[in-house]
Enzyme design. Sequence first.
Site, PDB file in Angstrom:
ATOM      1  CG  HIS A  19      38.145  40.696  45.384  1.00  0.00           C
ATOM      2  ND1 HIS A  19      37.890  42.056  45.414  1.00  0.00           N
ATOM      3  CD2 HIS A  19      37.769  40.289  44.146  1.00  0.00           C
ATOM      4  CE1 HIS A  19      37.395  42.437  44.243  1.00  0.00           C
ATOM      5  NE2 HIS A  19      37.319  41.370  43.448  1.00  0.00           N
ATOM      6  CG  HIS A  21      33.612  37.988  41.504  1.00  0.00           C
ATOM      7  ND1 HIS A  21      32.738  39.031  41.641  1.00  0.00           N
ATOM      8  CD2 HIS A  21      34.852  38.532  41.545  1.00  0.00           C
ATOM      9  CE1 HIS A  21      33.410  40.172  41.731  1.00  0.00           C
ATOM     10  NE2 HIS A  21      34.704  39.902  41.673  1.00  0.00           N
ATOM     11  CG  HIS A 198      35.355  45.382  42.330  1.00  0.00           C
ATOM     12  ND1 HIS A 198      34.455  44.783  43.156  1.00  0.00           N
ATOM     13  CD2 HIS A 198      35.952  44.380  41.622  1.00  0.00           C
ATOM     14  CE1 HIS A 198      34.481  43.461  42.949  1.00  0.00           C
ATOM     15  NE2 HIS A 198      35.387  43.195  42.029  1.00  0.00           N
ATOM     16  CD  GLU A 201      39.087  45.074  38.429  1.00  0.00           C
ATOM     17  OE1 GLU A 201      37.953  45.522  38.730  1.00  0.00           O
ATOM     18  OE2 GLU A 201      39.291  43.887  38.106  1.00  0.00           O
ATOM     19  CG  ASP A 280      38.754  39.389  40.555  1.00  0.00           C
ATOM     20  OD1 ASP A 280      37.669  39.541  41.147  1.00  0.00           O
ATOM     21  OD2 ASP A 280      39.131  40.141  39.634  1.00  0.00           O
ATOM     22  CG  ASP A 281      36.755  36.563  38.301  1.00  0.00           C
ATOM     23  OD1 ASP A 281      35.603  36.432  38.722  1.00  0.00           O
ATOM     24  OD2 ASP A 281      37.279  37.680  38.086  1.00  0.00           O
TER      25      ASP A 281
HETATM   26 ZN   LIG Z   1      36.324  41.296  41.550  1.00  0.00          ZN
END
Ligand SMILES: [Zn+2]
Length: 340
Positions: A19, A21, A198, A201, A280-281
């Site tokens: 996961h 991006h 997703h 969240e 994630d990021d």
């Molecule tokens: Zn995400």
Amino acid sequence: MEKAEFYSFYKRIPKAELHIHIEAVISKDSIRTLYLKKNGTAFSDAEMEKLFSYSDLNGFIAAFLQVQDLFTEVSDFDLVFEDLKNYLLRNGIVHCEAFFAPSAFIKKGFSYREMTENFAKNIRKIKEETGITVWLLGDVSRTFGLENAENNFKMFTENPFDGFIGIGLGGAESKGPSKDFGPVFEQALSAGYHAVAHAGEDEGPESIWDAIKICHAQRIGHGISAVQDEKLMDFCAENQIPFEVAPTSNVFTKKYVKSLSEHPFRAFFDRGMLVTLNTDDPLFFGAELLDEYWNACTQMNFTDEELKQVILNSFKASFLSESEKSAACSAVEEAWNARK
Ligand SMILES: [Zn+2]
């Protein structure tokens, strides 16, 4: 284990990340390069500091959009994939299933077909240079309704490329509830693509139930609100539904957890759920995959044996074939035992 020893040891253990991006793996150097190219002037340290000075979700989204805005041509993605390659190497990741979200780039006039050619070229390059596999899931987006998501899926399938494995459902859950997207999941799954969502969240457990029961999502992104629903946690444990959890991201968004020590990742693991650690990021939240493992060790009391299980889970939850999964798990055991 001391911190330096922990990082050097865990870097050597092959891991999967499921996961992440792609635009959020970009480095600050690449941001400077893109800014200079677009504006003809240098991006100052003060501006960089300002870009990353956000402390809430809206601030993060604004920064994310600002970075996307720096792209002026499809070949700018070369920088992103070079950064992705270095990120994967730095963290000992040998297999990565990442999200891409083409809408913002198409809006600025990029050709989707050219983007896919660039992605395929860069994925191939990473494989040749490092042996790491990168597969991509296209975000159909939940923000603009089902029809828009179906159109995105159609665009993906009309322009397939090596390394494209399916769809993800991302964006604000409150604006696009999982239950609205059953048809696009059905289209993807019946055409042999993978489909993940997703969920949980920033919405409650019903969003996760809908992603499972209505969308038949093969993995749940985050899923942290499941902690409010005993039945759901038991169902996910019994059915080994994979969760892609990104603790630092969850603490940042502050929706369900305020600190790493109270993050439900520990509770999920103890309940026998198939949980994985992800970022994630990474650039935007300031935590890479090894940091997430270190945090699980130091703030959630995970033992080394438990973290090894989390690493094995990352392959089990992946879309690799059964034989690739077992080869990857053997490689984990081998690297683990090499410590002794
Ligand atoms: Zn995400």
